[in-house]
Design an enzyme around this catalytic site. Structure first.
Site, PDB file in Angstrom:
ATOM      1  N   ARG A  61       0.816  -1.222   0.000  1.00 37.70           N
ATOM      2  CA  ARG A  61       0.000   0.000   0.000  1.00 37.70           C
ATOM      3  C   ARG A  61       0.846   1.266   0.000  1.00 37.70           C
ATOM      4  NH1 ARG A  61      -2.695  -1.833   4.643  1.00 37.70           N
ATOM      5  NH2 ARG A  61      -2.574   0.293   5.390  1.00 37.70           N
ATOM      6  N   ASN A  62       2.173   1.130   0.015  1.00 35.71           N
ATOM      7  CA  ASN A  62       3.021   2.313  -0.056  1.00 35.71           C
ATOM      8  C   ASN A  62       2.936   2.867  -1.476  1.00 35.71           C
ATOM      9  OD1 ASN A  62       5.475   4.025  -0.351  1.00 35.71           O
ATOM     10  ND2 ASN A  62       5.843   3.323   1.738  1.00 35.71           N
ATOM     11  N   ALA A  63       2.775   4.157  -1.602  1.00 41.10           N
ATOM     12  CA  ALA A  63       2.585   4.798  -2.914  1.00 41.10           C
ATOM     13  C   ALA A  63       3.891   5.079  -3.653  1.00 41.10           C
ATOM     14  CB  ALA A  63       1.805   6.105  -2.736  1.00 41.10           C
TER      15      ALA A  63
END
Length: 157
Positions: A17-19
């Site tokens: 979920r890290n962008a």
């Protein structure tokens, strides 16, 4: 300092979920679907290096807020700047990275003249105050700096 998912994978920004990688995909073609080595090669071709401010620390869990400040050991920035004199701009992925640099590196290491510094919004899923589009807009500064430093690479992208 990388979170547990990144440490386990031995890859920067491995949390799904890290962008970071979706942003690097939009900016430099370093899409999360590519093998890790190819993503790094895409950044390298664009003139972008990826490195942590913190080499080691004590932390319970993966949150930056859980880092024990007294335990922070910075990376060897003197060596980095000596071996990579072409570095012109340092971008921080969030406040914790910038604060660690100010406290543990700046003033202790000779910095190259004219070196610029910019704090960007954290790409961490824990930093939900800004959505993806707002983060991507802020991170455009990296592409602009890379293009200014290496126009030939910008034309090839």
């Amino acid at each position: 300092m990388p979170g547990q998912a990144s440490l386990d994978a031995a890859q920067y920004y491995a949390h799904p979920r890290n962008a970071f990688w979706p942003i690097m995909g939009a900016l430099f073609g370093a899409w999360p679907e590519l093998p890790y080595a190819e993503r790094l090669a895409q950044l390298n071709a664009a003139g972008v290096a990826l490195w942590d401010v913190i080499a080691a620390c004590e932390r319970s869990g993966s949150l930056d807020s859980a880092i024990a400040p007294a335990s922070i050991e910075p990376n060897d920035f003197a060596g980095l700047f000596r071996s990579c004199p072409q570095i012109r701009h340092v971008f921080f992925n969030g406040t914790t990275a910038e604060t660690a640099f100010r406290r543990h590196v700046r003033g202790r290491v000779a910095l190259p003249p004219g070196l610029a510094f910019t704090r960007l919004p954290s790409t961490s899923p824990a930093h939900a105050a800004r959505g993806f589009d707002a983060k991507l807009a802020a991170w455009q500064a990296v592409r602009m700096a890379a293009a200014a430093a290496n126009p030939a690479a910008a034309l090839a992208a």
